[in-house]
Design a protein around this motif. Sequence first.
Motif, PDB file in Angstrom:
ATOM      1  N   UNK A 222       0.770  -1.079   0.102  1.00 51.89           N
ATOM      2  CA  UNK A 222      -0.159   0.007  -0.111  1.00 51.89           C
ATOM      3  C   UNK A 222       0.942   1.193  -0.147  1.00 51.89           C
ATOM      4  N   UNK A 223       2.222   0.972  -0.059  1.00 53.95           N
ATOM      5  CA  UNK A 223       3.083   2.346  -0.013  1.00 53.95           C
ATOM      6  C   UNK A 223       3.598   2.755   1.440  1.00 53.95           C
ATOM      7  N   UNK A 224       3.297   2.133   2.458  1.00 52.96           N
ATOM      8  CA  UNK A 224       3.593   2.656   3.546  1.00 52.96           C
ATOM      9  C   UNK A 224       5.359   2.474   4.002  1.00 52.96           C
ATOM     10  N   UNK A 225       5.671   3.433   4.491  1.00 53.29           N
ATOM     11  CA  UNK A 225       7.198   3.332   4.750  1.00 53.29           C
ATOM     12  C   UNK A 225       7.410   2.643   6.084  1.00 53.29           C
ATOM     13  N   UNK A 226       8.799   2.087   6.347  1.00 48.16           N
ATOM     14  CA  UNK A 226       9.065   1.566   7.449  1.00 48.16           C
ATOM     15  C   UNK A 226       8.559   2.095   8.733  1.00 48.16           C
ATOM     16  N   UNK A 227       9.039   3.541   8.827  1.00 48.51           N
ATOM     17  CA  UNK A 227       8.469   4.116  10.300  1.00 48.51           C
ATOM     18  C   UNK A 227       7.116   4.218  10.219  1.00 48.51           C
ATOM     19  N   UNK A 228       6.372   4.619   9.242  1.00 49.23           N
ATOM     20  CA  UNK A 228       4.784   4.644   9.082  1.00 49.23           C
ATOM     21  C   UNK A 228       4.189   3.236   9.573  1.00 49.23           C
ATOM     22  N   UNK A 229       4.807   2.154   9.003  1.00 43.86           N
ATOM     23  CA  UNK A 229       4.451   0.466   9.679  1.00 43.86           C
ATOM     24  C   UNK A 229       4.780   0.474  11.086  1.00 43.86           C
ATOM     25  N   UNK A 230       5.669   0.975  11.532  1.00 45.05           N
ATOM     26  CA  UNK A 230       6.287   0.683  12.778  1.00 45.05           C
ATOM     27  C   UNK A 230       5.344   1.538  13.749  1.00 45.05           C
ATOM     28  N   UNK A 231       5.056   2.715  13.579  1.00 46.33           N
ATOM     29  CA  UNK A 231       4.270   3.829  14.345  1.00 46.33           C
ATOM     30  C   UNK A 231       2.819   3.429  14.285  1.00 46.33           C
ATOM     31  N   UNK A 232       2.156   3.192  13.136  1.00 46.99           N
ATOM     32  CA  UNK A 232       0.831   3.056  12.704  1.00 46.99           C
ATOM     33  C   UNK A 232       0.115   2.010  12.841  1.00 46.99           C
ATOM     34  N   UNK A 233       1.227   0.887  12.695  1.00 48.27           N
ATOM     35  CA  UNK A 233       0.368  -0.738  12.800  1.00 48.27           C
ATOM     36  C   UNK A 233       0.999  -1.302  13.794  1.00 48.27           C
ATOM     37  N   UNK A 234       2.532  -1.446  13.912  1.00 48.92           N
ATOM     38  CA  UNK A 234       3.137  -2.308  15.020  1.00 48.92           C
ATOM     39  C   UNK A 234       2.937  -1.991  16.135  1.00 48.92           C
ATOM     40  N   UNK A 235       3.223  -0.535  16.510  1.00 49.02           N
ATOM     41  CA  UNK A 235       3.023  -0.097  18.086  1.00 49.02           C
ATOM     42  C   UNK A 235       1.413  -0.452  18.620  1.00 49.02           C
ATOM     43  N   UNK A 236       0.567   0.015  17.734  1.00 44.61           N
ATOM     44  CA  UNK A 236      -0.707  -0.169  18.362  1.00 44.61           C
ATOM     45  C   UNK A 236      -1.173  -1.524  19.030  1.00 44.61           C
ATOM     46  N   UNK A 237      -0.470  -2.598  18.089  1.00 42.26           N
ATOM     47  CA  UNK A 237      -0.993  -3.843  18.425  1.00 42.26           C
ATOM     48  C   UNK A 237       0.122  -4.598  19.561  1.00 42.26           C
ATOM     49  N   UNK A 238       1.008  -3.748  19.833  1.00 41.23           N
ATOM     50  CA  UNK A 238       1.995  -4.120  20.703  1.00 41.23           C
ATOM     51  C   UNK A 238       1.913  -3.772  22.064  1.00 41.23           C
ATOM     52  N   UNK A 239       0.810  -3.250  22.673  1.00 41.05           N
ATOM     53  CA  UNK A 239       0.701  -2.731  23.775  1.00 41.05           C
ATOM     54  C   UNK A 239       0.977  -3.481  25.105  1.00 41.05           C
ATOM     55  N   UNK A 240       0.984  -4.796  25.026  1.00 41.20           N
ATOM     56  CA  UNK A 240       1.403  -5.619  26.065  1.00 41.20           C
ATOM     57  C   UNK A 240       2.880  -5.651  26.448  1.00 41.20           C
ATOM     58  N   UNK A 241       3.878  -5.608  25.328  1.00 45.50           N
ATOM     59  CA  UNK A 241       5.102  -5.558  25.339  1.00 45.50           C
ATOM     60  C   UNK A 241       5.615  -4.244  25.690  1.00 45.50           C
ATOM     61  N   UNK A 242       4.850  -3.205  25.319  1.00 41.85           N
ATOM     62  CA  UNK A 242       5.415  -1.700  25.612  1.00 41.85           C
ATOM     63  C   UNK A 242       5.192  -1.417  26.988  1.00 41.85           C
ATOM     64  N   UNK A 243       3.798  -2.230  27.687  1.00 41.38           N
ATOM     65  CA  UNK A 243       3.611  -1.751  29.009  1.00 41.38           C
ATOM     66  C   UNK A 243       4.516  -2.544  29.811  1.00 41.38           C
ATOM     67  N   UNK A 244       5.066  -3.701  29.500  1.00 39.92           N
ATOM     68  CA  UNK A 244       5.976  -4.549  30.310  1.00 39.92           C
ATOM     69  C   UNK A 244       7.468  -3.973  30.160  1.00 39.92           C
TER      70      UNK A 244
END
Length: 309
Positions: A188-210
């Motif tokens: 879809x044309x997303x850059x690596x930073x966009x993938x990381x901040x907009x897709x990966x981090x929102x579904x990684x709340x458990x590890x972020x909280x830990x």
Amino acid sequence: MKDTADVQSGLDKFNRIKPITNLVFHVLFILLGIVSLFPVLFVVIISLTAESSIQEHGYRLIPSAFSLDGYRFLYQQSDMILRALGVSVFVTVVGTLLGIALTTSMGYVLSRPQFRLKKFMTWLVFIPMIFNGGLVSSYFITANLLHLKDSIWALILPLAVSSFNVIICKTFFRSTIPDALVESAKIDGASQLRIFFRIVLPISLPVIATIGLFLCFSYWNDWFQSMLYIDNQNMYSLQALLNKIMGQADYLAQNAASLGVSVADLAAKMPKESARMAIAVIIVLPIACAYPFFQKYYTSGLTIGAVKE
């Protein structure tokens, strides 16, 4: 439909808990909760116990005399304590946010199979978890090479990233984030930073909280960095300041006979044990209040996310 209902009914049988088993679990967890809370309650009671009662009867769950002398003693140092509290809060907040940003980004990069230096960088991160350069090399780099002595960053940067946390993030991203999800975002044309901040981090709340909780505890309870790198008392963290106050109290109590009359009187009247426990209460209370805000994220986000068909 009937087969589905039968399967569901069969699964319910396995998930059912007998009333007697449920009662045993309730009693067990209540006992574990009491065992966990008892030391905290005991410390609070000792902090409210008169020093004369402690000297006469020792530590008791129901003291013969209550007193606020330990807290009054700390109140006399309130200006220094409030300043040190500000330093600890700043270091904890900034250090935790910086540590989360660095740790999650490193873990995500190492979890991507397309990263060419993945194996080399993984070993580079893993080896310091087993072997480290020691205190001398750490002090030389922080104080002499980076010139961070008597700087607030000397309390933040040395604890911002640990190999253990990076490995946790890498394992989580590799086992939880589907490659197809990242690939569909690239299409879809997303850059690596966009993938990381907009897709990966929102579904990684458990590890972020830990990781955030680990870092928060580490920064809040740290006094060693202040002892190594801070000479200016105005930049002491709360734990370092209270440790120094307690050390001075012990020194006065142990050397009262060789000191002046007024200082000796102060040492004799000093609530050493109750003040020690009051210090423990002051240190534990803020981090105990912060813990519930992290806990709710542990289970959230585990099933969030989808792969494009």
